[in-house]
Structure formats: structure tokens, C-alpha cells
Write an enzyme that holds these catalytic residues in place. Structure first.
Site, mmCIF file in Angstrom:
data_model
loop_
_atom_site.group_PDB
_atom_site.id
_atom_site.type_symbol
_atom_site.label_atom_id
_atom_site.label_comp_id
_atom_site.label_asym_id
_atom_site.label_seq_id
_atom_site.Cartn_x
_atom_site.Cartn_y
_atom_site.Cartn_z
ATOM 1 N N PRO A 1 11.913 34.226 24.580
ATOM 2 C CA PRO A 1 11.532 33.102 23.716
ATOM 3 C C PRO A 1 12.585 31.998 23.748
ATOM 4 O O PRO A 1 13.783 32.283 23.690
ATOM 5 C CB PRO A 1 11.477 33.742 22.321
ATOM 6 C CG PRO A 1 12.418 34.913 22.392
ATOM 7 C CD PRO A 1 12.368 35.399 23.816
ATOM 8 N N ARG B 1 11.660 27.981 22.808
ATOM 9 C CA ARG B 1 11.176 27.078 21.773
ATOM 10 C C ARG B 1 11.035 27.750 20.404
ATOM 11 O O ARG B 1 11.458 27.204 19.390
ATOM 12 C CB ARG B 1 9.794 26.568 22.219
ATOM 13 C CG ARG B 1 9.187 25.506 21.340
ATOM 14 C CD ARG B 1 7.716 25.296 21.731
ATOM 15 N NE ARG B 1 7.536 25.149 23.169
ATOM 16 C CZ ARG B 1 7.624 24.011 23.835
ATOM 17 N NH1 ARG B 1 7.859 22.896 23.190
ATOM 18 N NH2 ARG B 1 7.448 23.979 25.139
ATOM 19 N N GLY C 1 7.344 31.419 25.923
ATOM 20 C CA GLY C 1 6.201 30.518 25.791
ATOM 21 C C GLY C 1 5.452 30.620 24.482
ATOM 22 O O GLY C 1 4.352 30.083 24.343
ATOM 23 N N TYR D 1 5.235 14.192 27.894
ATOM 24 C CA TYR D 1 4.016 14.997 27.701
ATOM 25 C C TYR D 1 3.088 14.472 26.617
ATOM 26 O O TYR D 1 2.131 15.144 26.263
ATOM 27 C CB TYR D 1 4.364 16.421 27.251
ATOM 28 C CG TYR D 1 5.482 17.136 27.934
ATOM 29 C CD1 TYR D 1 5.343 17.604 29.239
ATOM 30 C CD2 TYR D 1 6.662 17.418 27.264
ATOM 31 C CE1 TYR D 1 6.364 18.318 29.848
ATOM 32 C CE2 TYR D 1 7.686 18.132 27.867
ATOM 33 C CZ TYR D 1 7.531 18.574 29.164
ATOM 34 O OH TYR D 1 8.538 19.290 29.756
ATOM 35 N N ARG E 1 10.212 13.897 24.930
ATOM 36 C CA ARG E 1 8.994 14.711 25.033
ATOM 37 C C ARG E 1 7.702 13.909 24.864
ATOM 38 O O ARG E 1 6.688 14.245 25.457
ATOM 39 C CB ARG E 1 9.034 15.900 24.060
ATOM 40 C CG ARG E 1 10.105 16.917 24.468
ATOM 41 C CD ARG E 1 10.022 18.209 23.656
ATOM 42 N NE ARG E 1 8.835 18.976 23.959
ATOM 43 C CZ ARG E 1 7.804 19.119 23.151
ATOM 44 N NH1 ARG E 1 7.779 18.542 21.972
ATOM 45 N NH2 ARG E 1 6.764 19.846 23.517
ATOM 46 N N CYS F 1 14.840 0.256 26.925
ATOM 47 C CA CYS F 1 14.099 -0.781 27.631
ATOM 48 C C CYS F 1 13.002 -0.189 28.502
ATOM 49 O O CYS F 1 13.073 -0.232 29.725
ATOM 50 C CB CYS F 1 15.056 -1.623 28.450
ATOM 51 S SG CYS F 1 16.111 -2.592 27.398
ATOM 52 N N TYR G 1 14.168 21.474 23.224
ATOM 53 C CA TYR G 1 13.861 20.477 24.256
ATOM 54 C C TYR G 1 14.048 19.034 23.776
ATOM 55 O O TYR G 1 13.331 18.134 24.199
ATOM 56 C CB TYR G 1 12.440 20.695 24.814
ATOM 57 C CG TYR G 1 12.243 22.105 25.336
ATOM 58 C CD1 TYR G 1 12.911 22.526 26.481
ATOM 59 C CD2 TYR G 1 11.424 23.019 24.683
ATOM 60 C CE1 TYR G 1 12.762 23.830 26.951
ATOM 61 C CE2 TYR G 1 11.271 24.325 25.153
ATOM 62 C CZ TYR G 1 11.944 24.716 26.281
ATOM 63 O OH TYR G 1 11.799 25.987 26.737
HETATM 64 C C1 LIG Z 1 11.173 27.827 29.723
HETATM 65 C C2 LIG Z 1 11.179 29.273 29.988
HETATM 66 C C3 LIG Z 1 11.130 30.182 28.941
HETATM 67 C C4 LIG Z 1 11.005 29.760 27.502
HETATM 68 O O1 LIG Z 1 9.850 29.085 27.219
HETATM 69 P P1 LIG Z 1 9.555 28.656 25.698
HETATM 70 O O2 LIG Z 1 8.266 27.957 25.771
HETATM 71 O O3 LIG Z 1 10.668 27.755 25.300
HETATM 72 O O4 LIG Z 1 9.532 29.913 24.908
HETATM 73 C C5 LIG Z 1 11.211 31.531 29.235
HETATM 74 N N1 LIG Z 1 11.323 31.961 30.510
HETATM 75 C C6 LIG Z 1 11.367 31.105 31.545
HETATM 76 C C7 LIG Z 1 11.505 31.637 32.905
HETATM 77 C C8 LIG Z 1 11.289 29.748 31.332
HETATM 78 O O5 LIG Z 1 11.324 28.913 32.368
#
Ligand SMILES: *Cc1c(COP(=O)(O)O)cnc(C)c1O
Length: 434
Positions: free
Chosen positions: A294, A296, A251, A337, A333, A364, A393
Site C-alpha cells: 500500500p 496512497r 493500489g 490526471y 495530479r 506559467c 503523490y
Molecule cells: C505505485 C505502486 C504501489 C502503490 O500503489 P498505491 O496506489 O499508492 O497503493 C505498489 N506497488 C508498486 C509496484 C507500485 O508501482
């Protein structure tokens, strides 16, 4: 220093945008558009940086697992394998792809809130290192399937630590009202651990949490580590069982636009290690093996998408639509979002951004947009439009909506272009039709 959101982007003497030193206008000409371009060197740099932070701050007593849902294909699993990191998978498809490149299965974490029986069997057969169990139904099913195979399944539990990650509601998963995992506050997690420890064909190794995505603060990670160590302590004190592994999820935020301010990735392990070490010392607990995931942050800044500008529609006093030859099929995306991106007209990258437009896709759907209020150089039909930081993503979330073939993925390594994923053809579009 690059003036762009990602450091691998620059402008050459022709005024064209470059990625990893290569002219994006030339790439678009040679490979066609839409086109995903990934900088392999930068992906590897990110893998190493996370890995080194684990070495530096936690004496290497852990594993970085790349969350492969962010961008998954054989080439990416080869990179992770060569960089010595593990991976997260969430489906038979991802596991199968990893198996195709002989990925070391002991470094695989299998996630998901509703793995099918087929997928659980596959995880057992491939001997994946850790299955992250989401609920009691899955625990019991896994115990049964492992018994049939005469093995013990190595599992961790997905826990909802109740930590607010200060992020978009759609990507906040640590709170009670989430489809993922066992709740901590209610005692559900503790009871479930008791149950796992009692099962014959389950080896319960640890607890996992993932508090959200695109998080810029270190504080929620430290708080999650705190809360999870509390659970580990409770299990030791009340059940006499020492949990050996702690998975703190992913995250980590990245820079999509100027207003995003990510912290250096190493800082997470620095602060989290400090917290975990201090708690272990204070409460007489063994240092757990730590996993981080990690996704993203490893791939997003490494990628861009190139499109060709088609129709431009000026609606006086309302807005100007600039349409491109891709859209929600290759990047859903914004539709999902309202995610913001930076845009550059690749063949006019040295010009001022003197217009504000809506970038529309070709599908469309009125909602098929890539951005609104986008600052852009003045566009003309035939321009190459680059959307930046699309390495995560985008390809992994792409679809064949409107039966549009998926774009190819190029990987640039040491200045050389490799096709990591071929462009889909019209035959591919009908290959499963009877
Ligand atoms: C999506 C996810 C991640 C990675 O999240 P990022 O925002 O891409 O770093 C890590 N662990 C779990 C369980 C996830 O679902």
C-alpha cells in the site's frame, strides 16, 4: 463524525479547519504557505491496520511494504521502520534516503522497469531483501553484477497478470500493453522463470503483480491472487520448483471526494488470504509468504495542503478563477490526471460552500489548475485554502517548475508539530548552478 473526506479533519470554535486537532489557519500563519501538513498519528494507524490484517488473516506470514513513492522523506522511513513494516523503493534516491535512517534492508523491495546499473549495484551492496526484476535484460545484468560481488541476488519477477482493475487508464498496469513486467498469457513469464532458475547468481523467490491504483473493488485483487497462484502451480508442476513468495502489490483506493467509497483496508487481506489458502489446499501447494504494497492508502488521507488565496478573476458567464500561491509544482495530479480533490476555505470552514470556482496555480501554464467546478465558500484575497487528502503523490511528485521553492512538510504527532522537511530557500534553487 467528521463531515470531511478524512477523519482527522474537523472545525473548531473559531470556524477554522483543524487537522489532528490543530488549527490550520494558525499553522499557515506560523509556517507560511504553501504548506504540506501530515498527521503522523493517522499514518501510523494505517501502517498498523495493514500489519494487523496480515496477522489476523494470514497468521503474519507476510510483509506489508509501504510503497514509498507515494511520500518519501527520512521522517516517513523512520515511521515505517518503527511500525515494523517494509518499504518499496524505485530509485537510488529513495534507497539512499531509507539508508540514511538505517532502514532494515531485508524489508526493502526494489522496483522499477529500468533500473540503472548503478542502482542495481547499490541494491546488491545494500543487500536489499528483494529486487523486483522487470525484464530479461535486467535479469542478465543483475546476474552479472551479483557474480562480480560474489553473491546471489534475491529476486521476484514483475508479472502482468492481465487483470482489469476498473480504474483510470493512466494508472492501470496489469494488462498486456504495459511497460511493466512479463506477460502471463503469452508464456513470456513462464519462460523467464525457467531462465532465472538456471542462473548461478540469482535466487528466484517469487512473483509480483501490481494491478493499478485507486482501486475500490476487492474482486480484482482476488482475481490477481487466483491468476498468480495458477502461475505458481504451473511452475511447480512443470519445473518442479516451489515458488515461496507472492507479492500482490498495492493500489487500495482512498476517499478524495464524497463519491469515493473505499473498503476497510483489512478486507483486502481477509478475502485474498481466503483465496490463497483455499487454492493451496486444493492444489497441494505450500502457503506462500505474501507481500502487499500500500502506498496512497497509508499517507493520502493523512495529508492536506494549505495555500493563500491571491488574485480572484471573475469572467462573467464563463468562470471564476481563484489563484493560489502554489499549483502544479507542489501538486501536479490535476494537470496529469484531472484528479479530483475536496477544497475548504480553512478560515471559513463553518460557512456554506456557496460558490463554484476554478482553483488555479501560480505557474506559467494554462493547465496549472488544482480543480475545476470546485464548490467553495466565498473566497477573498488572503484566505487560507485547504486541499484535502494530498498526503500521497503531492510532495513526492513536486518540482521546482518556474524555480518556485518546494513547500515544507509538517508532521503532527500527539498534538505536536515537527518539521519533517524544511521549506526550500532561494539559495536551494541555485545550489547546483555553476
Ligand atoms: C505505485 C505502486 C504501489 C502503490 O500503489 P498505491 O496506489 O499508492 O497503493 C505498489 N506497488 C508498486 C509496484 C507500485 O508501482
Amino acid at each position: 463524525m467528521s463531515e470531511f473526506v478524512s477523519k482527522n479533519l474537523a472545525i473548531n470554535e473559531k470556524g477554522h479547519l483543524t487537522i489532528a486537532g490543530l488549527d490550520t489557519v494558525e499553522l499557515a500563519k506560523e509556517y507560511g504557505t504553501p504548506l504540506y501538513v501530515m498527521d503522523e498519528d493517522l499514518i501510523r494507524e494505517h501502517c498498523r491496520s495493514f500489519r494487523q490484517s496480515m496477522e489476523q488473516y494470514y497468521d503474519g506470514a507476510g510483509l506489508v511494504c509501504y510503497a514509498s513513492k507515494a511520500f518519501s522523506c527520512k521522517a516517513m522511513y523512520r515511521i515505517a521502520k518503527e511500525e515494523g513494516i517494509g518499504i518499496d523503493v524505485v530509485s537510488a534516491g529513495e534507497l539512499y534516503t531509507a539508508a540514511c535512517v538505517d532502514f532494515p534492508m531485508d524489508k526493502v523491495c526494489y522496483h522499477g522497469n529500468n533500473k540503472t546499473e548503478f542502482e542495481l549495484r547499490m541494491a546488491i551492496e545494500h543487500k536489499v531483501g528483494r529486487i523486483i526484476v522487470d525484464n530479461i535484460y535486467e535479469l542478465e545484468l543483475l546476474n552479472k553484477l551479483a557474480a562480480e560481488e560474489g553473491v546471489k541476488a534475491r529476486i521476484m519477477y514483475r508479472i502482468k497478470p492481465g487483470v482489469d482493475a476498473h480504474t483510470h487508464d493512466f494508472v492501470k498496469t496489469g494488462q498486456i500493453d504495459s511497460k511493466f513486467g512479463f506477460a502471463l498469457e503469452t508464456g513470456e513469464a513462464f519462460e523467464a522463470i525457467k531462465k532465472a532458475l538456471s542462473l548461478e547468481n540469482i535466487e528466484f523467490v517469487g512473483v509480483h503483480c501490481h494491478i493499478g491504483s485507486q482501486i475500490f473493488d476487492i474482486a480484482p485483487f482476488v482475481e490477481a491472487a487466483n491468476v498468480m497462484m495458477g502461475l505458481i502451480e504451473q511452475v511447480k508442476v512443470e519445473l518442479g520448483h516451489e515458488i515461496t513468495e507472492l507479492n500482490l502489490g498495492g493500489g487500495f483506493g482512498i476517499k478524495y471526494t464524497e463519491s469515493d467509497t473505499p473498503v476497510p483496508y483489512a478486507d483486502y487481506m481477509d478475502k485474498v488470504s481466503e483465496t490463497v489458502k483455499a487454492l493451496c489446499k486444493e492444489r497441494g501447494l505450500k502457503l506462500p509468504f505474501i507481500l502487499i504494497e500500500p502506498g496512497r492508502s497509508i499517507v493520502a488521507p493523512a495529508g492536506i495542503t494549505l495555500y493563500t488565496v491571491g488574485g480572484i478573476k471573475e469572467i462573467p458567464n464563463i468562470r471564476t478563477y481563484v489563484s493560489v500561491d502554489g499549483g502544479l509544482g507542489d501538486n501536479p495530479r490535476y494537470a496529469l490526471y484531472k484528479s479530483e480533490y475536496d477544497f475548504v476555505v480553512a478560515n471559513k470552514a463553518d460557512k456554506a460552500k456557496d460558490s463554484v470556482v476554478t482553483v488555479a496555480g501560480r505557474c506559467c501554464e494554462s493547465g496549472d489548475l488544482l480543480g475545476e467546478g470546485v464548490k467553495l465558500q466565498t473566497t477573498e484575497v488572503g484566505d487560507t485554502l485547504a486541499v484535502l487528502a494530498t498526503g500521497a503523490y503531492n510532495y513526492s511528485m513536486s518540482s521546482n517548475y518556474n524555480r518556485v521553492p518546494k513547500p515544507p512538510v509538517l508532521m503532527i504527532c500527539n498534538g505536536e508539530v515537527k518539521v519533517a522537511v524544511k521549506r526550500e530557500t532561494l539559495e536551494d534553487i541555485v545550489r547546483n548552478d555553476m
